[in-house]
Design a protein around this motif. Structure first.
Motif, PDB file in Angstrom:
ATOM      1  N   ASN A  95       0.799  -1.214  -0.028  1.00 28.61           N
ATOM      2  CA  ASN A  95      -0.097  -0.049  -0.194  1.00 28.61           C
ATOM      3  C   ASN A  95       0.968   1.322   0.018  1.00 28.61           C
ATOM      4  O   ASN A  95       1.947   1.192   0.509  1.00 28.61           O
ATOM      5  CB  ASN A  95      -0.793  -0.097   1.295  1.00 28.61           C
ATOM      6  CG  ASN A  95      -1.994  -0.966   1.287  1.00 28.61           C
ATOM      7  OD1 ASN A  95      -2.860  -1.085   0.438  1.00 28.61           O
ATOM      8  ND2 ASN A  95      -2.132  -1.695   2.138  1.00 28.61           N
ATOM      9  N   GLY A 115      -6.294  -2.524  -3.658  1.00 25.40           N
ATOM     10  CA  GLY A 115      -7.094  -1.901  -2.708  1.00 25.40           C
ATOM     11  C   GLY A 115      -7.154  -0.310  -2.831  1.00 25.40           C
ATOM     12  O   GLY A 115      -6.273   0.157  -3.384  1.00 25.40           O
ATOM     13  N   GLY A 165      -8.694   2.932  -0.507  1.00 26.27           N
ATOM     14  CA  GLY A 165      -9.268   3.298   0.950  1.00 26.27           C
ATOM     15  C   GLY A 165      -9.018   4.675   1.098  1.00 26.27           C
ATOM     16  O   GLY A 165      -8.253   5.575   0.619  1.00 26.27           O
ATOM     17  N   GLN A 192      -9.209   4.031   9.347  1.00 23.74           N
ATOM     18  CA  GLN A 192      -9.190   3.830   8.207  1.00 23.74           C
ATOM     19  C   GLN A 192     -10.326   2.809   7.510  1.00 23.74           C
ATOM     20  O   GLN A 192     -10.730   1.869   8.214  1.00 23.74           O
ATOM     21  CB  GLN A 192      -7.771   3.289   7.806  1.00 23.74           C
ATOM     22  CG  GLN A 192      -7.651   2.534   6.669  1.00 23.74           C
ATOM     23  CD  GLN A 192      -6.189   1.935   6.353  1.00 23.74           C
ATOM     24  OE1 GLN A 192      -5.224   2.737   6.459  1.00 23.74           O
ATOM     25  NE2 GLN A 192      -6.005   0.616   6.066  1.00 23.74           N
ATOM     26  N   ARG A 195     -10.894   0.282   3.804  1.00 24.05           N
ATOM     27  CA  ARG A 195     -10.206  -0.161   2.614  1.00 24.05           C
ATOM     28  C   ARG A 195     -11.091  -0.945   1.843  1.00 24.05           C
ATOM     29  O   ARG A 195     -11.651  -2.153   2.754  1.00 24.05           O
ATOM     30  CB  ARG A 195      -8.627  -0.780   2.923  1.00 24.05           C
ATOM     31  CG  ARG A 195      -8.335  -1.319   1.790  1.00 24.05           C
ATOM     32  CD  ARG A 195      -6.640  -1.699   2.024  1.00 24.05           C
ATOM     33  NE  ARG A 195      -6.710  -2.868   2.910  1.00 24.05           N
ATOM     34  CZ  ARG A 195      -5.728  -3.496   3.451  1.00 24.05           C
ATOM     35  NH1 ARG A 195      -4.474  -2.869   2.988  1.00 24.05           N
ATOM     36  NH2 ARG A 195      -5.593  -4.533   4.110  1.00 24.05           N
ATOM     37  N   TRP A 196     -11.363  -1.008   0.685  1.00 24.95           N
ATOM     38  CA  TRP A 196     -12.095  -1.904  -0.058  1.00 24.95           C
ATOM     39  C   TRP A 196     -11.201  -2.516  -1.116  1.00 24.95           C
ATOM     40  O   TRP A 196     -10.309  -2.037  -1.772  1.00 24.95           O
ATOM     41  CB  TRP A 196     -13.264  -1.140  -0.818  1.00 24.95           C
ATOM     42  CG  TRP A 196     -13.911  -1.789  -2.084  1.00 24.95           C
ATOM     43  CD1 TRP A 196     -14.486  -2.978  -1.775  1.00 24.95           C
ATOM     44  CD2 TRP A 196     -13.745  -1.599  -3.431  1.00 24.95           C
ATOM     45  NE1 TRP A 196     -14.769  -3.345  -2.903  1.00 24.95           N
ATOM     46  CE2 TRP A 196     -14.444  -2.650  -3.912  1.00 24.95           C
ATOM     47  CE3 TRP A 196     -13.124  -0.492  -4.110  1.00 24.95           C
ATOM     48  CZ2 TRP A 196     -14.771  -2.577  -5.236  1.00 24.95           C
ATOM     49  CZ3 TRP A 196     -13.508  -0.527  -5.555  1.00 24.95           C
ATOM     50  CH2 TRP A 196     -14.031  -1.654  -5.901  1.00 24.95           C
ATOM     51  N   THR A 197     -11.089  -3.983  -1.094  1.00 31.94           N
ATOM     52  CA  THR A 197     -10.326  -4.734  -1.880  1.00 31.94           C
ATOM     53  C   THR A 197     -10.937  -5.447  -2.636  1.00 31.94           C
ATOM     54  O   THR A 197     -11.112  -6.638  -2.223  1.00 31.94           O
ATOM     55  CB  THR A 197      -9.009  -5.356  -0.894  1.00 31.94           C
ATOM     56  OG1 THR A 197      -8.621  -4.399  -0.168  1.00 31.94           O
ATOM     57  CG2 THR A 197      -8.193  -5.975  -1.993  1.00 31.94           C
TER      58      THR A 197
END
Length: 116
Positions: free
Chosen positions: A13, A54, A56, A72, A74-76
């Motif tokens: 990331n 990802g 986010g 935080q 996050r979309w993966t």
């Protein structure tokens, strides 16, 4: 479809902050690239390592020069396969089109930060 602990995720990331390091509240955006090892025990999914990315966002809040908090999301998504679907337009014409199938994972994290 949401992944569970049997689908290891390997991402690198990068965080991009929207403010200077010494500001009290620091919102950020993150983007990551990597792979998800899809478990072959899931129905309709072949076991393999698939490309993942990802996206986010989050925020860091500094309470003092050495102590803060971070939250935080996050979309993966992970591409799994393409299936054929029937699409009909407003004029009555129908077409077979390929539709991508994704395994979606979401994560919400938070914690305390210490600066040294």
């Amino acid at each position: 479809v949401f992944a569970h602990s049997r689908n290891p995720l390997y991402l690198g990331n990068m965080l991009v902050y929207f403010s200077d390091r010494d500001v009290k509240t620091r919102p950020y955006f993150l983007v990551g690239f990597g792979a998800t090892n899809v478990d072959p025990a899931q129905e309709g999914v072949d076991g393999a390592t698939k490309f993942s990315f990802g996206l986010g966002a989050g925020v860091k809040v500094n309470f003092s020069p050495r102590l803060g908090a971070r939250a935080q999301f996050r979309w993966t998504p992970t591409y799994v396969s393409t299936s054929n679907e029937l699409f009909c337009d407003a004029f009555g014409f129908c077409y077979v089109i390929g539709v991508a199938d994704y395994l979606n994972q979401g994560e919400v994290t938070g914690g305390i930060t210490f600066r040294f």
